[in-house]
Write a protein that holds these residues in place. Structure first.
Motif, short mmCIF file in Angstrom:
data_model
loop_
_atom_site.label_atom_id
_atom_site.label_comp_id
_atom_site.label_asym_id
_atom_site.label_seq_id
_atom_site.Cartn_x
_atom_site.Cartn_y
_atom_site.Cartn_z
N ASN A 17 0.83 -1.21 0.00
CA ASN A 17 0.00 0.00 0.00
C ASN A 17 0.86 1.26 0.00
O ASN A 17 0.52 2.25 -0.65
N TYR A 60 2.19 1.55 -3.56
CA TYR A 60 1.13 2.05 -4.45
C TYR A 60 0.93 3.55 -4.25
O TYR A 60 0.86 4.32 -5.23
N ASP A 61 0.84 3.99 -3.02
CA ASP A 61 0.60 5.41 -2.74
C ASP A 61 1.77 6.26 -3.21
O ASP A 61 1.57 7.32 -3.82
N PRO A 92 -3.68 -7.71 -0.57
CA PRO A 92 -3.85 -6.33 -0.08
C PRO A 92 -5.21 -5.72 -0.40
O PRO A 92 -5.55 -4.68 0.14
N THR A 105 -6.26 -1.80 -4.84
CA THR A 105 -4.91 -1.47 -5.33
C THR A 105 -4.34 -2.56 -6.24
O THR A 105 -3.14 -2.55 -6.52
#
Length: 468
Positions: A340, A343-344, A368, A372
């Motif tokens: 995460n 991804y962010d 997850p 995502t």
């Protein structure tokens, strides 16, 4: 091989292989103690078994049990294995008629459980089904074969998880959706081996997978120079599709010993970098800062690809659940948290909109989440050029048939006839490079020619214009 590729294709096309809709037979159970035993023994200590006992003694590599099963027609069956993994989580290998094989995972359990063993395409007449020691020390009570039902139509998500995805990523995703369940994209790890396949078969893979490993800052510090971005752009310019993974050399804490050199720093055994502690400490921690430094360094390379108009099947943190890479060494929760964060950081901070996010573990507790992940995948190393139905069916269940599914890394390229007969609708396969694609025991030249000239398999020349 279960059947020669040409035989399977002919039988499938002619309807000689019974379709799931034609299946009428009831499930049938075969007791393990009635099978032919090799290195294994009948036992009765663990209560709850069926029949007159169960089989244990899977403690050496050749230990096995062999069932002889008769089928009235060439037909696809679901395999269930009744097992007690009383010594911890294990894996076994299922081999059909001395050919294609499947690896089956057994979760640790002190009781008897029925575990899916994937599917078996039985020939008409007599068949041999072997359960062979893999990660040994487990107990087998019985197997059950049930005629396979028809696979329902998939309901694949129409949009990418990144709402700001660029036109290139959207075009690629739309193309992938258009072929899913109808064709499979051929793929190969490393551009040089993709070109080698062209020399051997006359066809170049549609997908080339490359690695960002050499751009990891802890490798650059030792003089590594990455070339995979240039290779990706080269394959893209000739109309190909690009997949990227990242063997992320740990940001710090490399042992660099004789046993674990600096260049093996992506392995858990080669670093003391603790992802759980780093994430818990947060941004003020030095190791956290180094982790962000690494992500930002990779973002630089991904931006080069975005500027060149290259959409990417992006597969970071691969094989996390195995634990042999540091990003999975501390369990599912730190791995998901890192996913995460990645991804962010790449999507929202670096505005990388050319990425199609590919998750690469099967176990539900590691997933997850849908928000995502665009595509589900698995890395599968089993010989026999089989359809890998065990892992495919597990991923269908994980994604609730809303995510396309890829065999992102394989040791043996799958035979098209088996893929169709088993209804395993992998989106693409990519064979690993040295010691696998060029190894006759894993992929013979004859097999590669059969695969690359199949109508079911898409090659580079057949995907030109995928942008629409």
């Amino acid at each position: 091989m279960v059947l020669l590729l040409s035989s399977i294709a002919a039988l499938w096309a002619a309807g000689a292989i019974a379709s799931p809709l034609q299946a009428r037979a009831d499930p049938k159970t075969y007791e393990a103690e009635d099978a032919v035993l090799s290195g294994t023994v009948v036992e009765k200590t663990v209560a709850g078994f069926t029949g007159t006992g169960y089989v244990g003694g899977f403690d050496t590599g050749t230990d096995r049990i062999t069932f002889t099963i008769s089928s009235d027609a060439a037909q696809l069956y679901d395999l269930s294995i009744r097992v007690a993994a009383v010594y911890g989580e294990k894996r076994t290998t299922v081999i059909l008629n001395g050919g294609s094989s499947s690896e089956v995972y057994f979760a640790a359990s002190q009781t008897w459980n029925s575990v899916s063993g994937g599917q078996l395409l039985l020939n008409k007449g007599s068949n041999k089904v072997e359960i062979v020691n893999n990660w040994g020390w487990y107990l087998i009570d019985s197997i059950t074969l049930t005629p396979s039902g028809s696979r329902p139509a998939a309901n694949i998500n129409t949009a990418l998880v990144n709402p700001a995805a660029d036109a290139d990523a959207k075009a690629l995703y739309a193309y992938l959706r258009s072929i899913y369940g109808k064709k499979i994209l051929s793929g190969q790890q490393e551009l040089s081996y993709a070109n080698w396949i062209g020399q051997q078969t006359g066809k170049i893979p549609a997908v080339v997978s490359v690695d960002l490993i050499e751009y990891s800052p802890s490798r650059v510090a030792y003089g590594s120079v990455g070339k995979s971005v240039e290779e990706a752009i080269e394959h893209h310019k000739r109309g190909g599709i690009i997949s990227f993974l990242w063997h992320w050399n740990a940001p710090t804490g490399l042992y660099d010993t004789e046993e674990n050199r600096w260049w093996s720093g992506f392995y858990t055994r080669a670093t003391d970098f603790d992802i759980a502690a780093t994430l818990s400490a947060g941004p003020s921690n030095a190791n956290y800062t180094l982790m962000l430094r690494d992500i930002d360094a990779i973002a630089v390379q991904l931006k080069r690809l975005q500027a060149a108009g290259v959409p990417i099947l992006w597969r970071p943190l691969h094989e996390a659940e195995g634990g042999w890479f540091w990003w999975g060494a501390k369990g599912a929760e730190p791995a998901k948290k890192l996913w995460n964060l990645l991804y962010d950081r790449l999507t929202n901070h670096h505005k990388l909109n050319n990425l199609i996010w590919v998750w690469n573990s099967i176990a539900p507790e590691w997933y997850p989440g849908d928000s995502t992940v665009d595509i589900l995948s698995a890395d599968i190393y089993q010989q026999g050029n089989g359809p890998m139905s065990v892992q495919y069916n597990q991923l269908v269940e994980l994604g609730r048939d809303k995510k396309m599914i890829a065999a992102a890394e394989v040791g043996a390229a799958p035979l098209p006839g088996l893929l169709q007969a088993y209804q395993t609708n992998w989106l693409w396969f990519a064979v690993w490079g040295d010691t696998f694609i060029n190894n006759q025991e894993w992929n013979s030249i004859e097999t590669l020619k059969n695969i690359y000239t199949s109508d079911y398999v898409l090659t580079l020349d057949e995907i030109q214009g995928w942008r629409g």
